[in-house]
Each structure stands twice: as C-alpha cells, then as structure tokens.
Design a protein around this motif. Structure first.
Motif, PDB file in Angstrom:
ATOM      1  N   VAL A   1       1.614   7.045  -5.319  1.00 48.02           N
ATOM      2  CA  VAL A   1       0.787   6.380  -4.467  1.00 48.02           C
ATOM      3  C   VAL A   1      -0.679   5.943  -4.978  1.00 48.02           C
ATOM      4  O   VAL A   1      -0.730   6.186  -6.218  1.00 48.02           O
ATOM      5  CB  VAL A   1       0.655   7.296  -2.892  1.00 48.02           C
ATOM      6  CG1 VAL A   1       1.804   8.005  -2.653  1.00 48.02           C
ATOM      7  CG2 VAL A   1      -0.168   8.934  -3.745  1.00 48.02           C
ATOM      8  N   ASP A   2      -1.133   4.739  -4.150  1.00 49.50           N
ATOM      9  CA  ASP A   2      -1.948   5.229  -4.403  1.00 49.50           C
ATOM     10  C   ASP A   2      -3.213   5.559  -4.235  1.00 49.50           C
ATOM     11  O   ASP A   2      -4.542   5.718  -5.460  1.00 49.50           O
ATOM     12  CB  ASP A   2      -2.802   3.268  -3.752  1.00 49.50           C
ATOM     13  CG  ASP A   2      -1.450   2.324  -4.187  1.00 49.50           C
ATOM     14  OD1 ASP A   2      -1.451   2.261  -4.989  1.00 49.50           O
ATOM     15  OD2 ASP A   2      -1.492   1.644  -3.811  1.00 49.50           O
ATOM     16  N   PHE A   3      -3.351   6.279  -2.835  1.00 48.50           N
ATOM     17  CA  PHE A   3      -4.483   7.397  -2.197  1.00 48.50           C
ATOM     18  C   PHE A   3      -3.298   8.191  -1.959  1.00 48.50           C
ATOM     19  O   PHE A   3      -2.492   7.949  -1.490  1.00 48.50           O
ATOM     20  CB  PHE A   3      -5.276   6.193  -2.043  1.00 48.50           C
ATOM     21  CG  PHE A   3      -4.727   5.904  -0.161  1.00 48.50           C
ATOM     22  CD1 PHE A   3      -4.704   6.606   0.370  1.00 48.50           C
ATOM     23  CD2 PHE A   3      -4.586   4.537  -0.607  1.00 48.50           C
ATOM     24  CE1 PHE A   3      -4.495   6.176   1.917  1.00 48.50           C
ATOM     25  CE2 PHE A   3      -4.758   4.004   0.023  1.00 48.50           C
ATOM     26  CZ  PHE A   3      -4.172   4.735   1.279  1.00 48.50           C
TER      27      PHE A   3
ATOM     28  N   ILE B   1       0.629  -1.426   0.145  1.00 46.07           N
ATOM     29  CA  ILE B   1      -0.079  -0.469   0.268  1.00 46.07           C
ATOM     30  C   ILE B   1       1.063   1.093  -0.009  1.00 46.07           C
ATOM     31  O   ILE B   1       1.444   1.533   1.258  1.00 46.07           O
ATOM     32  CB  ILE B   1      -0.705   0.051   0.926  1.00 46.07           C
ATOM     33  CG1 ILE B   1      -1.606  -1.716   1.266  1.00 46.07           C
ATOM     34  CG2 ILE B   1      -2.133   1.276   1.544  1.00 46.07           C
ATOM     35  CD1 ILE B   1      -2.776  -1.138   2.568  1.00 46.07           C
ATOM     36  N   ARG B   2       0.697   1.690  -0.836  1.00 39.01           N
ATOM     37  CA  ARG B   2       1.147   2.984  -1.043  1.00 39.01           C
ATOM     38  C   ARG B   2       0.855   4.176  -1.034  1.00 39.01           C
ATOM     39  O   ARG B   2      -0.614   4.367  -1.537  1.00 39.01           O
ATOM     40  CB  ARG B   2       2.228   3.458  -2.389  1.00 39.01           C
ATOM     41  CG  ARG B   2       3.448   2.518  -3.055  1.00 39.01           C
ATOM     42  CD  ARG B   2       4.457   2.690  -4.289  1.00 39.01           C
ATOM     43  NE  ARG B   2       5.391   1.827  -4.230  1.00 39.01           N
ATOM     44  CZ  ARG B   2       5.341   0.923  -4.054  1.00 39.01           C
ATOM     45  NH1 ARG B   2       4.033  -0.030  -4.602  1.00 39.01           N
ATOM     46  NH2 ARG B   2       7.091   0.660  -3.886  1.00 39.01           N
ATOM     47  N   MET B   3       0.807   5.579  -0.103  1.00 38.60           N
ATOM     48  CA  MET B   3      -0.206   6.281   0.548  1.00 38.60           C
ATOM     49  C   MET B   3       0.752   7.466   0.294  1.00 38.60           C
ATOM     50  O   MET B   3       1.584   7.850   0.564  1.00 38.60           O
ATOM     51  CB  MET B   3      -1.587   6.233   1.639  1.00 38.60           C
ATOM     52  CG  MET B   3      -0.568   5.744   2.661  1.00 38.60           C
ATOM     53  SD  MET B   3      -1.318   5.517   4.234  1.00 38.60           S
ATOM     54  CE  MET B   3      -1.558   4.854   4.316  1.00 38.60           C
ATOM     55  N   GLY B   4       0.346   8.602   0.054  1.00 38.59           N
ATOM     56  CA  GLY B   4       0.363  10.513   0.228  1.00 38.59           C
ATOM     57  C   GLY B   4       0.189  10.912   1.750  1.00 38.59           C
ATOM     58  O   GLY B   4      -1.479  10.270   1.574  1.00 38.59           O
TER      59      GLY B   4
ATOM     60  N   ILE C   1       0.746  15.404  -3.304  1.00 38.30           N
ATOM     61  CA  ILE C   1      -0.138  14.495  -2.809  1.00 38.30           C
ATOM     62  C   ILE C   1       0.008  13.824  -3.820  1.00 38.30           C
ATOM     63  O   ILE C   1      -0.509  13.164  -4.683  1.00 38.30           O
ATOM     64  CB  ILE C   1      -0.389  13.852  -1.426  1.00 38.30           C
ATOM     65  CG1 ILE C   1      -0.120  14.513  -0.577  1.00 38.30           C
ATOM     66  CG2 ILE C   1      -1.652  13.108  -2.382  1.00 38.30           C
ATOM     67  CD1 ILE C   1      -0.073  14.763   1.454  1.00 38.30           C
ATOM     68  N   GLN C   2      -1.175  15.661  -4.978  1.00 39.34           N
ATOM     69  CA  GLN C   2      -2.271  15.275  -5.744  1.00 39.34           C
ATOM     70  C   GLN C   2      -1.103  14.859  -7.127  1.00 39.34           C
ATOM     71  O   GLN C   2      -1.473  13.568  -7.817  1.00 39.34           O
ATOM     72  CB  GLN C   2      -2.593  16.570  -6.034  1.00 39.34           C
ATOM     73  CG  GLN C   2      -3.898  16.418  -7.009  1.00 39.34           C
ATOM     74  CD  GLN C   2      -4.509  17.751  -7.322  1.00 39.34           C
ATOM     75  OE1 GLN C   2      -5.324  17.948  -7.623  1.00 39.34           O
ATOM     76  NE2 GLN C   2      -2.984  18.789  -7.858  1.00 39.34           N
ATOM     77  N   GLU C   3       0.217  14.805  -7.526  1.00 37.84           N
ATOM     78  CA  GLU C   3       1.117  14.829  -8.314  1.00 37.84           C
ATOM     79  C   GLU C   3       1.603  13.854  -8.098  1.00 37.84           C
ATOM     80  O   GLU C   3       0.858  12.810  -8.786  1.00 37.84           O
ATOM     81  CB  GLU C   3       2.122  15.984  -7.949  1.00 37.84           C
ATOM     82  CG  GLU C   3       1.852  17.229  -9.038  1.00 37.84           C
ATOM     83  CD  GLU C   3       1.538  16.756 -10.052  1.00 37.84           C
ATOM     84  OE1 GLU C   3       1.680  16.841 -10.426  1.00 37.84           O
ATOM     85  OE2 GLU C   3       0.025  17.963 -10.303  1.00 37.84           O
ATOM     86  N   TRP C   4       1.806  12.891  -7.088  1.00 32.26           N
ATOM     87  CA  TRP C   4       1.782  11.667  -6.740  1.00 32.26           C
ATOM     88  C   TRP C   4       1.250  10.838  -6.742  1.00 32.26           C
ATOM     89  O   TRP C   4       1.365   9.805  -7.684  1.00 32.26           O
ATOM     90  CB  TRP C   4       2.918  11.379  -4.803  1.00 32.26           C
ATOM     91  CG  TRP C   4       3.526  12.445  -5.144  1.00 32.26           C
ATOM     92  CD1 TRP C   4       4.386  12.597  -5.287  1.00 32.26           C
ATOM     93  CD2 TRP C   4       3.650  12.406  -2.910  1.00 32.26           C
ATOM     94  NE1 TRP C   4       5.768  12.660  -5.197  1.00 32.26           N
ATOM     95  CE2 TRP C   4       5.136  12.882  -2.902  1.00 32.26           C
ATOM     96  CE3 TRP C   4       3.212  12.416  -1.935  1.00 32.26           C
ATOM     97  CZ2 TRP C   4       5.654  13.606  -1.606  1.00 32.26           C
ATOM     98  CZ3 TRP C   4       3.611  13.077  -0.957  1.00 32.26           C
ATOM     99  CH2 TRP C   4       4.846  13.249  -1.051  1.00 32.26           C
TER     100      TRP C   4
END
Length: 289
Positions: free
Chosen positions: A139-141, A91-94, A130-133
């Motif tokens: 990131v997934d979310f 799980i990748r998150m920002g 975060i939006q760019e990631w």
C-alpha cells in the motif's frame, strides 16, 4: 511489464477473469501472459481452481520481488502521468474497519468526482498488517495509531474516544461512567488490532489485567457477542455510529482515547494520486466523525 502487472492483479483479485476485466484484456490474453511469464522463469507461478487462483509454493517465494518490481514500474508511470498532468493512477491504501465504514465512502465519492480516472485498491487489516504493507510497498499509505508505528512516518489526523460496550441489562450499565477497574473481572471480548490495542494499553497503565475470554478481528461480531451476553468490550466510538444492537455504551474512567494517523514510508515515495487523496482527507478531517 504487462505480464507482471497481470500477475499482480490476479493475486490481488484472486481470479483470472476479474484481473482481465480490471486491466481491460480478454481472459485468454491474461492466461497467455502468465503462461509466457512462467515459460520465461521456467517456474509454474499460479494454480487455477474452480474457486479461484493461488500462487504455487515457488510463485509465493518469487512474488514479493515481482510485486516490488510492478510497484516500482507503477511509480514510474505515476510520475510520468504527473509530469503530463494526467488524471490517472492507482491509490493503494490500508485501513481499519471503522475508517472503511465511516470515513471512506464520502471521501472516495468526493475524490472520484474530481479525479474519475483514478482507481482504488483498499486492503483492510490491523495496525500490524497495515504497517507491514506500507513497508513492503503493498500500500502507499494506511490508517493507524501513531503509537503502534515503527520504522515508518506518521501524521496525526484526529482523536476519538473509545467506549465501554455492555449488554443493556448489565449491572454496570446503570452507571454513567464505567471505571476500568470495574471491568477487570468481567469476561472481556478483545478486538484483535495486531501488536497494539488502546484498551489493553489503558488497562496496563492502570495496573489492571483484563479477563480476556474471546479475541475477534471484527468490531460488529464483538457487538453481536456483547448483545448475546457473552462479555463486555471497549470499542472506538466511531465504529459505534449507526448501529442498532441492544447494547449499552458508556465512557470509561480513565478515558480511553484513540489517535488516528496516516502512516507512510516517506513523502517522496507517495504517488501523486495518493498525495492528492491525503490532501482531500486533511481538508475534510474536521467534518469527519
């Protein structure tokens, strides 16, 4: 594919040895993978230093494509695991600092108890990063204010108040509620949140131009500076939990409110592990500060 996944972990962790440990390989095996990939591309991708690793100029230019390729492969593996009902995945998150400190520890612990085979990669940033990631698949979310979102989907989770933060002995600290207008001439310490920041929007709506003296990327550094008498600020009530700074906290008039939402590309692109984590988050959101 292991070579691309190895390069991705090296970039994320900044070290061959850390990447080897995370992937379950020897450091020599990781080095051989990268050498093989560099030979295939006829490009040197990574420079190694005593302090860590860094992509070469050519590697940095190529890496976004490699990262997309690796993430697509990971999504395929997630789908395979989902079909096989395996409890694995990444799980990748920002996230922003207040969420990292006050929401994630309990949520991560609860999730790991149910799904011990799932790994987390957490990137901390601001609304813009975060939006760019999310858009580029890093990131997934991510957690963000939906008002700051553009080109992604959001689902609101919770609202929280933001409070004026002043030195304990500041004259305005005698008030129960601080008018935003009263902060106009005060040295203001701005929290860098990217292209959108709730207090600035509140000032703008009230026709007020704050006297910005400092801009920082860390809530706790701001509290330290306020404590030292360098200025005032407005921070999320959430980040002000469990702090021991000698500062005064007051609501503002008009109130400044922050909405926290989950941002993502679309539901279909979310890996199953991420969907389950978001489900756990929604189940527990009423109990979160």
């Amino acid at each position: 594919m292991n070579r691309y996944l190895a390069l991705q972990r090296i970039v994320e962790l900044g070290s061959f040895s850390k990447a080897a440990e995370a992937l379950g390989y020897t450091q020599s095996a990781i080095s051989q993978m990268i050498t093989s990939l560099e030979n295939e591309c006829s490009i040197k991708l990574v420079n190694r230093y005593r302090t860590g690793t860094k992509l070469t100029l050519e590697g940095a230019e190529l890496y976004p494509y490699i990262e997309t390729f690796a993430n697509q492969y990971r999504a395929i593996q997630e789908k395979i695991n989902e079909i096989k009902r395996l409890e694995t995945g990444i799980i990748r998150m920002g996230t922003i600092s207040s969420i990292s400190v006050h929401w994630l520890p309990g949520l991560l612990k609860a999730f790991q108890e149910q799904h011990p085979g799932v790994e987390f990669v957490i990137h901390q940033g601001d609304y813009t990063s975060i939006q760019e990631w999310i858009k580029n698949g890093t990131v997934d979310f991510g957690f963000m204010n939906p008002a700051a979102a553009s080109g992604i989907k959001t689902a609101a989770l919770k609202q929280g108040e933001m409070l004026a933060v002043l030195p304990e002995e500041h004259p305005l600290a005698k008030l129960d509620v601080i008018p935003l207008k009263a902060l106009e001439k005060e040295p203001f310490i701005l929290l860098e949140e990217g292209h959108y920041y709730e207090p600035l929007e509140a000032f703008r709506a009230a026709g007020i131009t704050p006297n910005i003296k400092y801009t920082l990327h860390d809530d706790y550094a701001i509290m330290t500076m306020v404590e030292a008498g360098l200025g005032v600020s407005i921070l999320a009530e959430l980040v002000l939990h469990r702090t021991h700074y000698r500062i005064a906290l007051r609501p503002t008039d008009p109130p400044v409110v922050r909405t926290i939402a989950i941002g993502y590309k679309d539901t279909a692109s979310l890996p199953m592990a991420a969907k389950r984590f978001i489900g756990l988050l929604r189940e527990n959101v009423d109990n979160l500060p």
